[in-house]
Design a protein around this motif. Sequence first.
Motif, mmCIF file in Angstrom:
data_model
loop_
_atom_site.group_PDB
_atom_site.id
_atom_site.type_symbol
_atom_site.label_atom_id
_atom_site.label_comp_id
_atom_site.label_asym_id
_atom_site.label_seq_id
_atom_site.Cartn_x
_atom_site.Cartn_y
_atom_site.Cartn_z
ATOM 1 N N GLU A 1 0.833 -1.200 0.000
ATOM 2 C CA GLU A 1 0.000 0.000 0.000
ATOM 3 C C GLU A 1 0.873 1.258 0.000
ATOM 4 O O GLU A 1 1.909 1.298 0.669
ATOM 5 C CB GLU A 1 -0.908 0.022 1.231
ATOM 6 N N VAL A 2 0.454 2.264 -0.737
ATOM 7 C CA VAL A 2 1.189 3.527 -0.816
ATOM 8 C C VAL A 2 0.392 4.619 -0.126
ATOM 9 O O VAL A 2 -0.793 4.811 -0.415
ATOM 10 C CB VAL A 2 1.458 3.934 -2.278
ATOM 11 N N THR A 3 1.046 5.349 0.796
ATOM 12 C CA THR A 3 0.450 6.548 1.403
ATOM 13 C C THR A 3 1.376 7.720 1.112
ATOM 14 O O THR A 3 2.595 7.595 1.195
ATOM 15 C CB THR A 3 0.283 6.380 2.924
ATOM 16 N N CYS A 4 0.797 8.855 0.737
ATOM 17 C CA CYS A 4 1.597 10.029 0.337
ATOM 18 C C CYS A 4 1.106 11.270 1.057
ATOM 19 O O CYS A 4 -0.059 11.365 1.452
ATOM 20 C CB CYS A 4 1.511 10.255 -1.175
ATOM 21 N N SER A 5 2.006 12.225 1.213
ATOM 22 C CA SER A 5 1.665 13.536 1.760
ATOM 23 C C SER A 5 2.469 14.583 1.003
ATOM 24 O O SER A 5 3.536 14.282 0.460
ATOM 25 C CB SER A 5 1.986 13.610 3.261
ATOM 26 N N PRO A 6 1.963 15.836 0.934
ATOM 27 C CA PRO A 6 2.696 16.877 0.185
ATOM 28 C C PRO A 6 4.072 17.108 0.785
ATOM 29 O O PRO A 6 4.266 17.023 2.002
ATOM 30 C CB PRO A 6 1.804 18.115 0.349
ATOM 31 N N SER B 1 -1.091 25.200 22.129
ATOM 32 C CA SER B 1 -2.500 25.564 22.301
ATOM 33 C C SER B 1 -3.120 26.205 21.064
ATOM 34 O O SER B 1 -4.309 26.496 21.070
ATOM 35 C CB SER B 1 -2.638 26.536 23.486
ATOM 36 N N SER B 2 -2.345 26.424 20.016
ATOM 37 C CA SER B 2 -2.880 27.095 18.828
ATOM 38 C C SER B 2 -3.643 26.090 17.972
ATOM 39 O O SER B 2 -3.057 25.330 17.204
ATOM 40 C CB SER B 2 -1.739 27.724 18.014
ATOM 41 N N ILE B 3 -4.976 26.089 18.102
ATOM 42 C CA ILE B 3 -5.788 25.088 17.402
ATOM 43 C C ILE B 3 -5.785 25.316 15.895
ATOM 44 O O ILE B 3 -6.145 24.423 15.132
ATOM 45 C CB ILE B 3 -7.234 25.104 17.930
ATOM 46 N N GLU B 4 -5.382 26.525 15.452
ATOM 47 C CA GLU B 4 -5.343 26.792 14.016
ATOM 48 C C GLU B 4 -4.366 25.871 13.298
ATOM 49 O O GLU B 4 -4.413 25.732 12.075
ATOM 50 C CB GLU B 4 -4.951 28.259 13.754
ATOM 51 N N PHE B 5 -3.462 25.239 14.033
ATOM 52 C CA PHE B 5 -2.456 24.368 13.422
ATOM 53 C C PHE B 5 -2.848 22.882 13.493
ATOM 54 O O PHE B 5 -2.030 22.020 13.197
ATOM 55 C CB PHE B 5 -1.099 24.565 14.112
ATOM 56 N N ASN B 6 -4.099 22.601 13.870
ATOM 57 C CA ASN B 6 -4.504 21.206 14.036
ATOM 58 C C ASN B 6 -4.237 20.367 12.787
ATOM 59 O O ASN B 6 -3.805 19.219 12.873
ATOM 60 C CB ASN B 6 -5.995 21.120 14.397
ATOM 61 N N HIS B 7 -4.520 20.938 11.613
ATOM 62 C CA HIS B 7 -4.337 20.188 10.369
ATOM 63 C C HIS B 7 -2.864 19.926 10.085
ATOM 64 O O HIS B 7 -2.533 19.096 9.245
ATOM 65 C CB HIS B 7 -4.963 20.939 9.196
ATOM 66 N N CYS B 8 -1.995 20.663 10.765
ATOM 67 C CA CYS B 8 -0.563 20.558 10.485
ATOM 68 C C CYS B 8 0.143 19.566 11.399
ATOM 69 O O CYS B 8 1.245 19.128 11.086
ATOM 70 C CB CYS B 8 0.087 21.935 10.663
ATOM 71 N N TRP B 9 -0.490 19.256 12.537
ATOM 72 C CA TRP B 9 0.217 18.456 13.537
ATOM 73 C C TRP B 9 0.718 17.134 12.964
ATOM 74 O O TRP B 9 1.824 16.685 13.263
ATOM 75 C CB TRP B 9 -0.685 18.153 14.731
ATOM 76 N N SER C 1 3.823 28.279 10.699
ATOM 77 C CA SER C 1 2.752 28.612 9.761
ATOM 78 C C SER C 1 3.272 28.608 8.328
ATOM 79 O O SER C 1 2.623 28.082 7.418
ATOM 80 C CB SER C 1 2.170 29.987 10.112
ATOM 81 N N ALA C 2 4.461 29.198 8.114
ATOM 82 C CA ALA C 2 5.042 29.231 6.769
ATOM 83 C C ALA C 2 5.344 27.825 6.269
ATOM 84 O O ALA C 2 5.133 27.509 5.094
ATOM 85 C CB ALA C 2 6.316 30.078 6.777
ATOM 86 N N ALA C 3 5.830 26.944 7.163
ATOM 87 C CA ALA C 3 6.126 25.566 6.772
ATOM 88 C C ALA C 3 4.847 24.821 6.397
ATOM 89 O O ALA C 3 4.824 24.046 5.435
ATOM 90 C CB ALA C 3 6.853 24.849 7.906
ATOM 91 N N CYS C 4 3.775 25.049 7.153
ATOM 92 C CA CYS C 4 2.493 24.404 6.840
ATOM 93 C C CYS C 4 1.973 24.867 5.479
ATOM 94 O O CYS C 4 1.552 24.051 4.649
ATOM 95 C CB CYS C 4 1.460 24.727 7.913
ATOM 96 N N GLN C 5 2.007 26.170 5.253
ATOM 97 C CA GLN C 5 1.477 26.699 4.003
ATOM 98 C C GLN C 5 2.330 26.285 2.813
ATOM 99 O O GLN C 5 1.828 26.148 1.693
ATOM 100 C CB GLN C 5 1.366 28.217 4.094
ATOM 101 N N GLY D 1 1.000 23.312 1.417
ATOM 102 C CA GLY D 1 -0.367 23.413 0.925
ATOM 103 C C GLY D 1 -1.418 23.232 1.986
ATOM 104 O O GLY D 1 -2.596 23.022 1.676
ATOM 105 N N ILE D 2 -1.032 23.301 3.253
ATOM 106 C CA ILE D 2 -1.980 23.120 4.354
ATOM 107 C C ILE D 2 -2.398 24.500 4.865
ATOM 108 O O ILE D 2 -1.564 25.260 5.363
ATOM 109 C CB ILE D 2 -1.349 22.308 5.495
ATOM 110 N N PRO D 3 -3.667 24.863 4.741
ATOM 111 C CA PRO D 3 -4.097 26.205 5.176
ATOM 112 C C PRO D 3 -4.025 26.347 6.694
ATOM 113 O O PRO D 3 -4.251 25.400 7.436
ATOM 114 C CB PRO D 3 -5.541 26.281 4.676
ATOM 115 N N VAL D 4 -3.693 27.533 7.118
ATOM 116 C CA VAL D 4 -3.613 27.857 8.546
ATOM 117 C C VAL D 4 -4.551 29.022 8.809
ATOM 118 O O VAL D 4 -4.579 29.990 8.047
ATOM 119 C CB VAL D 4 -2.168 28.219 8.955
#
Length: 655
Positions: free
Chosen positions: A85-90, A306-314, A348-352, A355-358
């Motif tokens: 199985e292949v899993t990928c991320s940006p 505590s910055s929940i805006e980064f949840n998608h980045c964790w 934040s810059a690393a997340c963006q 391609g992950i919105p912050v």
Amino acid sequence: MPCPKNSHYKLCGTRCPVVCAGLSSPANCSGGCEEGCQCDTGYVLSDGQCVLVSDCGCMHEGQYHPAGHFNSEKSCQKCNCKRGEVTCSPMESCSVKDGLVLQYGVCQVFAGFGYITFDGVILPHHGACTYVVSALSSKAIHDYFLLLSFKKDSNGIFTISRLVFHLLSLEVSVDPETLWKIQVNGEERSVPFENGELEAYQVGDRLIIITPSGVGIDLSSTQYLRLTVPQVYDATASGLCGNFNGDKYDDLKLRNGHLTESFAELLHSWAVVTPGQHFTDICGKECDDCSLSSHESMLCDVLLDSSIEFNHCWNSGIERDIYRVMCIRAVCAGAGHVAACLALEAYSAACQAKGIPVGSWRENTPCSLQCPDQSSPRECVDSSSNSCPALLQPGSSATGCSEGCQCSYGNVFDGNQCVPYSQCGCVLNDIYIKMDERLYTDGCAKICWCHTLGGVICEEAVCNPGQQCALRNGSWGCHNGTEVCKLWDSLQISTLSGQHLSLEPDLSYSLMSLCDEASVQWFSLVSYHGPCDGSFSRLVTVFQILLHGLSVAIQEGMVKVNGHFVSLPYTLSPGVSLSSGVNQDKSEVTVILRRDTGMESELEIEIGVTMVTVKVPFWYSGKLCGLCGNLNDLHSHSSVKSGVLPDFPGCGFTG
């Protein structure tokens, strides 16, 4: 015949072994047998190695990849093949060009607090000097080197005072306080700017500089900087950002190529010391040591966790811990809550970049942007219409929106001020002119300004007698043929810009020198005021003029040349002479050194008992070092300390 693991030798083995890809023999195989190594029973070939069928790799985008991590060749993805199985991320800092994946290295600068190198090493910063942050030599992309100058503010915090980016025939200079403009080869230009060798534009509160080869600089108003460099086969990188070879254990490399374990030694090695200037506030063990109280450490933990805006980045694969460590380093350097803000901005810059919105992470934190009057912070600012130059020069690469400051309705930025659209200036040959500004063209042949009803008006211009057309502080103009720096009362200086400086006694100072020591026109003027011969009851003032092969010492009207007393007038060499005179108010007898080139006096230094007057022609602009300034950048000296010569024998007159 030795064979690899999980294989054995056969005199006549199959020419068409089973491979993982498709678990069959290659379709174009002609059959027959051959001598060589064959996989053991139960094993098949996977990329040249014999593995169990259960350990076979994966097919992805039409290509076979062995089990484990790999980078996609058709898209910017970091993938993992496991159990078929292949899993990928940006992938961060990656783009596709002409069907090829280009990986980029990112070096980060956290204001005056520290660095994260291309290979992920955290370095502290300490010092008021100019440093080689990164230099690259390559045939595949154009060479460059990036310099950052630092100053120490009244709170003892180091901040970036200037960025200089050298590329081919260009030198780009940036003041972090004025990100809406740059200097290109000394000439001031508003952004957006593009000339084929580089492009510069604003995105929100950030200045972006990019080159056609993919080298990019991203500097924010908070002094967080990202240097992005494409990975090419023949590149040799150096400087504080490291060598970009994927090995973090050799990043602490000195300018001479040797490795060090001392951050202080590394910083000292990459400092740029020009003649007559010495960097200050160098560090010792404090560059290596960092001990914080539990309360101070919490500054970094609370905001980062505590910055929940980064949840998608964790869970995106970006290392969070490296920013926490960088934050702690910055707190050690006295950054306080600013340290956590810079760390969050970097994260934040690393997340963006992946391609992950912050979200609006600055809200409800002490990290809100500081905006000028009549403007306010916005999460989404359209930079293509947020300033006068951007409106009047469409076609900038600034696309989409980014966080930054936005003027109130009906207004746009003109420099750092918000003005109504109607008060925007005009454009002449891609050069933006403010409404209240008059602009000389190159060579001062014309002077131009904006008509109140729109458009540009130009008329012929001629400099007055005794004046010269020169580039000064980024603009062309008519200036006096010679410029003057003065010292009086032994310790008071009026620089070439008219700024007043007060010196301290018992120290030798470089007042003025030609930066290029190899030039035939090199000279250096040094002053000392303090005790001599161990006697503290009497203070004297000694001046020394250094030329190639000549040392002139002057004290209270007496003159020594290369250690021997001389009488005036005296010829030092062809075109260089010493004579006597009196100063302007006739209060002191003076010694005058003149160096002539043809009919013109190229250098004139008048020295009295407690005073000096130095006159230099304007074509020395940008070539001078020392406390007097350099004619081009009128605030080039960072402090009086920068002119101290600690190893110079101040009271050497009697020797």
